[in-house]
Scaffold this active site. Structure first.
Site: not given
Ligand code: NAD
Length: 298
Positions: A172, A240
């Protein structure tokens, strides 16, 4: 009846992924830090738990989709965390993008408790999460991979076992280097072409047909041309991820010179208030440098 699955982290990615599992007939137990997101899924038939520990107590398989290493550490190993509720033979599947070093430490903790862990980060963004077409790169034991495979097949179109625990996060990190540097390169080309008097849409049309063509041009076209930086994938998350790539490079003695520059450009974008914007907002930084907004003639 299908197995009961725990799902923690219901953000841009986690929410549609959880929905797809429910659509495939899995019974879900969900938890999110901001409870309204869990309530939303509860209205659609999931059970909402009061803590990550409760999720682990009621499910043999727990999926996490959280922002970064500290959140995954807190949710798994913190007070009221998943590890407190693990049973013998439980499986944790962390689909967040985090440090491979932290992944290996957490997997070791899970192992000490008689459970196992896979790292299964994804690419394909929000559309891939919604459509169940993510590309999923999985690190861990072969047997654990086979056990998780039916779930991962619901979430992704390409599911690949890439090696031991942590290997998914390494792949990744490689992916994120290529995507960030490509966004930067396309942004440079758009600003150069546009300030030199060419319609940026034409620049994209022509470049797409040759060796310079890539998926960033396709997926981010409207973001770039319309200055629509609604996320998508946030600048702060991509920053990040480059931090993870640079730390991994340092650990293994691999220089990543251009990654380091783009990392600093994302830092600057955050400092300028764009941390929550889509990563295509790198374009705005290059426009500021050139004192030219693409497509406006200014
Ligand atoms: P986001 O910020 O939209 O979602 C994260 C969620 O986790 C939120 O709902 C938040 O409330 C929750 N959260 C945070 N801390 C928490 C805790 N301590 N306990 C419980 N819930 C908690 O992020 P995202 O875009 O959904 O990304 C999630 C992961 O996927 C990341 O690591 C990101 O790098 C990866 N990712 C994202 C994408 C994208 O296009 N958005 C693509 C590939 C990978």
């Amino acid at each position: 009846m299908a197995e009961k699955i725990g799902f923690i982290g219901l953000g841009i990615m986690g929410r549609p992924m959880a929905r797809n599992l429910m659509g495939a007939g899995y019974e879900l137990v969900v938890y999110n830090r901001s409870p309204e997101k869990a309530r939303e899924l509860a209205d659609e038939g999931a059970a909402a738990a009061g803590s990550p520990r409760e999720v682990a107590e009621s499910c043999g398989t727990v999926i996490t989709m959280l922002p970064d290493s500290p959140e995954v550490e807190e949710v798994l190993a913190g007070e009221g965390g998943v590890f407190e509720g693990l049973r013998e033979g439980s499986l944790v599947v962390d689909m967040s993008t985090i440090s491979p070093v932290v992944t290996r430490e957490l997997a070791e903790e899970a192992r000490k408790r008689g459970a196992s862990m896979l790292d299964a980060p994804v690419s394909g963004g929000e559309p891939g999460a919604v459509g169940g077409t993510l590309s999923i790169m999985v690190g861990g034991e072969e047997g654990d991979f086979e056990r998780a495979r039916p779930l991962l097949d619901v979430l992704g179109g390409t599911v690949t076992h890439v090696g031991e625990v942590g290997a998914g996060q390494v792949v990744k990190a490689c992916n994120q280097v290529v995507v960030a540097l490509t966004i930067e390169a396309v942004s440079e080309a758009l600003v150069l072409g546009s300030k030199a008097g060419v319609d940026p849409a034409k620049v994209l049309d022509v470049l797409s047909g040759g060796l310079a063509g890539n998926k960033v041009m396709e997926a981010k076209r409207e973001h770039f041309l319309g200055h629509d930086f609604e996320p998508g994938f946030k600048v702060e998350l991509h920053h990040k991820d480059l931090g993870i790539a640079l730390a991994t490079g340092r650990e293994y003695g691999v220089p990543l010179p251009v990654t380091a520059i783009v990392d600093q450009m994302l830092e600057e974008s955050k400092a300028k208030g764009r941390g929550g914007r889509d990563h295509s907002a790198l374009l705005a930084l290059l426009e500021e440098g050139a004192r030219h907004e693409i497509g406006t003639g200014e």
